[in-house]
Scaffold this active site. Structure first.
Site, PDB file in Angstrom:
ATOM      1  N   LYS A 110       0.889  -1.480  -0.030  1.00 14.26           N
ATOM      2  CA  LYS A 110      -0.108   0.118  -0.301  1.00 14.26           C
ATOM      3  C   LYS A 110       0.926   0.970   0.272  1.00 14.26           C
ATOM      4  CE  LYS A 110      -4.790   1.083  -0.004  1.00 14.26           C
ATOM      5  NZ  LYS A 110      -5.296  -0.085  -0.476  1.00 14.26           N
ATOM      6  N   GLY A 222     -24.208   4.172   1.442  1.00 14.47           N
ATOM      7  CA  GLY A 222     -22.826   4.111   0.795  1.00 14.47           C
ATOM      8  C   GLY A 222     -23.378   4.468  -1.024  1.00 14.47           C
ATOM      9  N   GLY A 224     -21.186   5.162  -3.847  1.00 16.56           N
ATOM     10  CA  GLY A 224     -20.111   5.541  -4.489  1.00 16.56           C
ATOM     11  C   GLY A 224     -20.056   4.149  -5.665  1.00 16.56           C
ATOM     12  N   ASN A 225     -19.108   4.036  -5.770  1.00 16.86           N
ATOM     13  CA  ASN A 225     -18.202   3.385  -6.941  1.00 16.86           C
ATOM     14  C   ASN A 225     -19.044   2.431  -6.361  1.00 16.86           C
ATOM     15  OD1 ASN A 225     -16.412   0.802  -7.791  1.00 16.86           O
ATOM     16  ND2 ASN A 225     -16.159   2.404  -9.299  1.00 16.86           N
ATOM     17  N   GLY A 227     -21.057   1.133  -4.006  1.00 17.29           N
ATOM     18  CA  GLY A 227     -22.309   1.186  -3.723  1.00 17.29           C
ATOM     19  C   GLY A 227     -23.216   1.318  -4.662  1.00 17.29           C
ATOM     20  N   TYR A 228     -23.230   1.951  -5.276  1.00 18.97           N
ATOM     21  CA  TYR A 228     -23.786   1.999  -6.437  1.00 18.97           C
ATOM     22  C   TYR A 228     -23.905   0.976  -7.295  1.00 18.97           C
ATOM     23  CZ  TYR A 228     -25.050   3.199 -11.738  1.00 18.97           C
ATOM     24  OH  TYR A 228     -25.568   2.691 -12.511  1.00 18.97           O
TER      25      TYR A 228
HETATM   26  P1  NAD Z   1     -16.275   6.505  -2.705  1.00 19.02           P
HETATM   27  O1  NAD Z   1     -15.630   8.115  -2.549  1.00 19.02           O
HETATM   28  O2  NAD Z   1     -16.657   6.077  -4.918  1.00 19.02           O
HETATM   29  O3  NAD Z   1     -17.957   6.534  -2.348  1.00 19.02           O
HETATM   30  C1  NAD Z   1     -18.122   5.948  -0.783  1.00 19.02           C
HETATM   31  C2  NAD Z   1     -19.660   6.369  -1.191  1.00 19.02           C
HETATM   32  O4  NAD Z   1     -19.277   6.385   0.274  1.00 19.02           O
HETATM   33  C3  NAD Z   1     -19.780   8.172  -0.531  1.00 19.02           C
HETATM   34  O5  NAD Z   1     -21.436   7.611  -2.121  1.00 19.02           O
HETATM   35  C4  NAD Z   1     -20.084   9.350   0.377  1.00 19.02           C
HETATM   36  O6  NAD Z   1     -21.414   9.981  -0.088  1.00 19.02           O
HETATM   37  C5  NAD Z   1     -20.638   7.688   1.123  1.00 19.02           C
HETATM   38  N1  NAD Z   1     -20.418   7.995   2.046  1.00 19.02           N
HETATM   39  C6  NAD Z   1     -19.010   8.801   3.513  1.00 19.02           C
HETATM   40  N2  NAD Z   1     -19.568   8.928   4.045  1.00 19.02           N
HETATM   41  C7  NAD Z   1     -20.644   7.794   4.799  1.00 19.02           C
HETATM   42  C8  NAD Z   1     -21.771   7.918   5.828  1.00 19.02           C
HETATM   43  N3  NAD Z   1     -20.870   9.120   6.706  1.00 19.02           N
HETATM   44  N4  NAD Z   1     -22.435   7.328   5.610  1.00 19.02           N
HETATM   45  C9  NAD Z   1     -23.043   6.670   4.600  1.00 19.02           C
HETATM   46  N5  NAD Z   1     -22.523   7.393   3.669  1.00 19.02           N
HETATM   47  C10 NAD Z   1     -21.259   7.859   3.393  1.00 19.02           C
HETATM   48  O7  NAD Z   1     -15.405   5.374  -2.694  1.00 19.02           O
HETATM   49  P2  NAD Z   1     -15.720   3.126  -3.480  1.00 19.02           P
HETATM   50  O8  NAD Z   1     -14.605   3.165  -4.071  1.00 19.02           O
HETATM   51  O9  NAD Z   1     -17.277   3.194  -3.528  1.00 19.02           O
HETATM   52  O10 NAD Z   1     -14.839   2.128  -1.861  1.00 19.02           O
HETATM   53  C11 NAD Z   1     -15.807   2.490  -0.495  1.00 19.02           C
HETATM   54  C12 NAD Z   1     -14.926   1.214  -0.223  1.00 19.02           C
HETATM   55  O11 NAD Z   1     -14.734   0.929  -0.469  1.00 19.02           O
HETATM   56  C13 NAD Z   1     -14.008   1.756   0.917  1.00 19.02           C
HETATM   57  O12 NAD Z   1     -13.748   1.560   2.048  1.00 19.02           O
HETATM   58  C14 NAD Z   1     -13.128   1.556  -0.097  1.00 19.02           C
HETATM   59  O13 NAD Z   1     -12.138   1.414   0.131  1.00 19.02           O
HETATM   60  C15 NAD Z   1     -13.614   0.558  -0.199  1.00 19.02           C
HETATM   61  N6  NAD Z   1     -13.202  -0.446  -1.478  1.00 19.02           N
HETATM   62  C16 NAD Z   1     -12.941   0.219  -2.615  1.00 19.02           C
HETATM   63  C17 NAD Z   1     -12.849  -0.661  -3.816  1.00 19.02           C
HETATM   64  C18 NAD Z   1     -12.815  -0.167  -5.148  1.00 19.02           C
HETATM   65  O14 NAD Z   1     -13.086  -1.203  -6.393  1.00 19.02           O
HETATM   66  N7  NAD Z   1     -13.612   1.083  -5.808  1.00 19.02           N
HETATM   67  C19 NAD Z   1     -12.216  -2.164  -3.793  1.00 19.02           C
HETATM   68  C20 NAD Z   1     -12.092  -2.561  -2.648  1.00 19.02           C
HETATM   69  C21 NAD Z   1     -12.420  -2.148  -1.631  1.00 19.02           C
END
Ligand code: NAD
Length: 414
Positions: A110, A222, A224-225, A227-228
Site C-alpha cells: 500500500k 454508501g 459511490g463506486n 455502493g452504486y
Molecule cells: P467512493 O468515494 O466512490 O464512495 C464512497 C461513498 O460513501 C460515497 O457515496 C459517500 O457519500 C459515502 N459516504 C461517506 N461517508 C458516509 C457516511 N458516513 N454514511 C454513508 N455514506 C457515506 O468510494 P468507493 O470506491 O465506493 O469505496 C467505498 C469503500 O469500498 C472504501 O472502504 C474502499 O476502500 C472500499 N473498496 C473499494 C474498491 C473499489 O474498487 N473502488 C475496492 C475494494 C474496496
C-alpha cells in the site's frame, strides 16, 4: 480503540491456534507468523512540489511492501490527510490476505501521501503524482510491486504516474500500474468489478443457506463506486434493494428502489431524496446489510441495533472487532471485506495479465472470468466455516494465511 495495524495483527493471532493443527513443524509456523507481523519493506520520503502561487510545499509519502511470498507486491495509493505509517501497514497486510483469499498470484502493499487533494489544483495534483512516481520507481514494476488507485486517486493519476515511471526506465511497461484508463491499457469491467464480485459472493451465500434471492431485502450504506454498482447489479440479479445512502442520509422504500432513477436524481439535484438517516439505515429490518462507504461504520454502540441476518462488508474495515463480537453473539453472519470486495483486485490482476500479453478481453470475457474466482473463494471459505466451526472472517484468514505461510516455507524463508 486499537490502531488499524494492531487490529490486523490481532486478526492474525486469532488464527494461530487453527494453523497449529496444520503444521507438524510448529517452530516454522511461529517463525512465519513472526515475519508476518511486520512488512518486508517500508519506504518514506517528503515529496517537495511547487504550488501554483510559486511557494514550495512538502508532503510525507510512504510505500509499504508487506509480503511477496505469493507473487509481486500489489496495492493502491491513497491521497488523504489521515494517511499514517500505521494505516499503510494495516492496509498492506489486508491486501496480502485479500490476494491470498481469492488465490491471485500477488502479495500485498500500500502507498499513500499525507495530503488533502481537494486543496490542490489539477496541475499541483499532477506534480504530486509525478513526484510520487519518481519516489517509487526504483522499487516498483510489473514483477516487483504493482500500484493502483485507492481513496482519492484514480485512472488519471495512474496515467500520470505511468508516464513518469516509463520515462525513467526508458520502456513501455503498462503492467507496472493497474486501474489505468482503458486508452492506456486499463481493463474492461474494472469500474463495476468490486460491486459485481460482491453480488457473486452474495449469490453463493444464498445458495449455501438454501434461501431464495427474490425473497431477500438489502440495505446499502454508501453510493459511490462500490455502493452504486453493488446495488444496481444486486437489483438486476433479483434481490430487492430497499435502502441506499450517501454521506448526507438515505432513501428507504420497502417495496424496492430503482437505483438508476436515484442516480439520475442525485446527478441532477446533487443529493438523494432523503427519508432516513444513516444510523436508521443500519438498523432497518432487512435481510442483508451492506456497508459500502467507510471504515468503522459498525461500532459497539450501533451493532446492537442491527436486524439484518447478514452483513456483507463491501467497504474495507467497516466493522470494528468489538462490534463483530456483538454480531457474532446475535447470530448475524459477517462476510469479510477480504472476500466480499476482492472483485476489484481480481480484475486489476486481469488488467496486469492483459498488459503482459498485449492482448485485450471484452467486458463479457472479464465478467465470465471473475465469477469462478469469486464463487470458488466463497466455497473454500464456506467449507472452512463448516470444518473449523469458525465465523467467515476467521475461516477466510485461516485459508489465506495458510496459503501465504506455505509459500514462505517453500521459498525457505523460514
Ligand atoms: P467512493 O468515494 O466512490 O464512495 C464512497 C461513498 O460513501 C460515497 O457515496 C459517500 O457519500 C459515502 N459516504 C461517506 N461517508 C458516509 C457516511 N458516513 N454514511 C454513508 N455514506 C457515506 O468510494 P468507493 O470506491 O465506493 O469505496 C467505498 C469503500 O469500498 C472504501 O472502504 C474502499 O476502500 C472500499 N473498496 C473499494 C474498491 C473499489 O474498487 N473502488 C475496492 C475494494 C474496496
Amino acid at each position: 480503540m486499537l490502531s488499524a495495524f494492531d487490529s490486523a495483527k490481532k486478526q492474525l493471532d486469532q488464527v494461530v491456534l487453527l494453523l497449529e493443527g496444520e503444521y507438524q513443524d510448529r517452530e516454522k509456523l511461529h517463525k512465519a507468523i513472526g515475519l508476518l507481523k511486520k512488512p518486508q519493506n517500508f519506504y518514506r520520503k517528503a515529496l517537495k512540489i511547487k504550488l501554483d502561487d510559486g511557494k514550495n510545499a512538502s508532503f510525507p509519502a510512504f510505500r509499504c511492501q508487506y509480503n511477496n511470498a505469493r507473487g509481486p507486491f500489489k496495492g493502491g495509493i491513497r491521497f488523504h490527510p489521515n494517511v499514517s505509517e500505521d494505516e499503510m501497514k494495516a492496509l498492506a497486510f489486508w491486501m496480502t490476505v485479500k490476494c491470498a483469499v481469492v488465490g491471485i498470484p500477488y502479495g500485498g502493499s500500500k502507498g499513500g501521501v499525507i495530503v488533502d487533494p481537494s486543496a490542490l489544483s489539477s496541475a499541483e495534483l499532477k506534480r504530486l503524482a509525478n513526484k510520487y512516481a519518481e519516489f517509487i520507481t526504483p522499487f516498483v514494476g510489473p514483477w516487483i510491486d504493482v500500484p493502483a488507485p485507492d481513496v482519492n486517486t484514480n485512472g488519471q493519476i495512474m496515467a500520470w504516474m505511468l508516464e513518469t515511471y516509463e520515462k525513467k526506465i526508458g520502456t513501455h511497461a503498462p503492467a507496472a500500474f493497474t486501474g489505468k484508463p482503458i486508452a492506456l491499457g486499463g481493463s474492461q469491467g474494472r469500474e463495476e468489478a468490486t460491486g459485481l464480485g460482491g453480488v457473486f459472493v452474495l449469490e453463493e451465500y444464498v445458495k449455501s443457506k438454501k434461501l431464495k434471492v427474490k425473497s431477500l431485502t438489502i440495505a446499502v450504506q454508501g453510493f459511490g463506486n462500490v455502493g452504486y454498482w453493488f446495488a444496481k447489479l444486486a437489483g438486476e440479479a433479483g434481490f430487492r434493494v430497499a435502502a441506499i445512502s450517501d454521506s448526507s442520509g438515505g432513501i428507504y422504500d420497502k417495496k424496492g428502489l430503482d437505483i438508476d432513477e436515484i442516480a439520475k436524481i442525485k446527478e441532477k439535484k446533487g443529493s438523494l431524496r432523503i427519508n432516513i438517516t444513516n444510523e436508521e439505515l443500519l438498523g432497518l429490518d432487512v435481510d442483508v446489510l451492506v456497508p459500502a462507504a467507510l471504515e468503522n461504520a459498525i461500532q459497539k454502540p450501533n451493532a446492537k441495533n442491527i436486524k439484518a441476518k447478514l452483513v456483507l462488508e463491501m467497504a474495507n474495515g467497516p466493522t470494528t472487532p468489538e462490534a463483530e463480537e456483538i454480531l457474532f453473539k446475535a447470530g448475524i453472519d459477517v462476510i469479510p471485506d477480504v472476500l466480499a470486495n476482492a472483485g476489484g483486485v481480481t480484475v486489476s490482476y486481469f488488467e496486469w495479465v492483459q498488459n503482459l500479453h498485449g492482448y485485450y478481453w471484452t467486458k463479457e470475457e472479464v465478467d465470465k472470468k471473475l465469477k469462478p474466482i469469486m464463487t470458488s473463494a466463497f466455497n473454500d471459505i464456506q467449507q472452512a466455516v463448516e470444518d473449523k466451526k469458525a465465523p467467515y472472517r476467521k475461516a477466510a484468514y485461516f485459508l489465506a494465511v495458510k496459503r501465504i505461510i506455505d509459500a514462505m516455507i517453500l521459498r525457505g524463508r523460514v
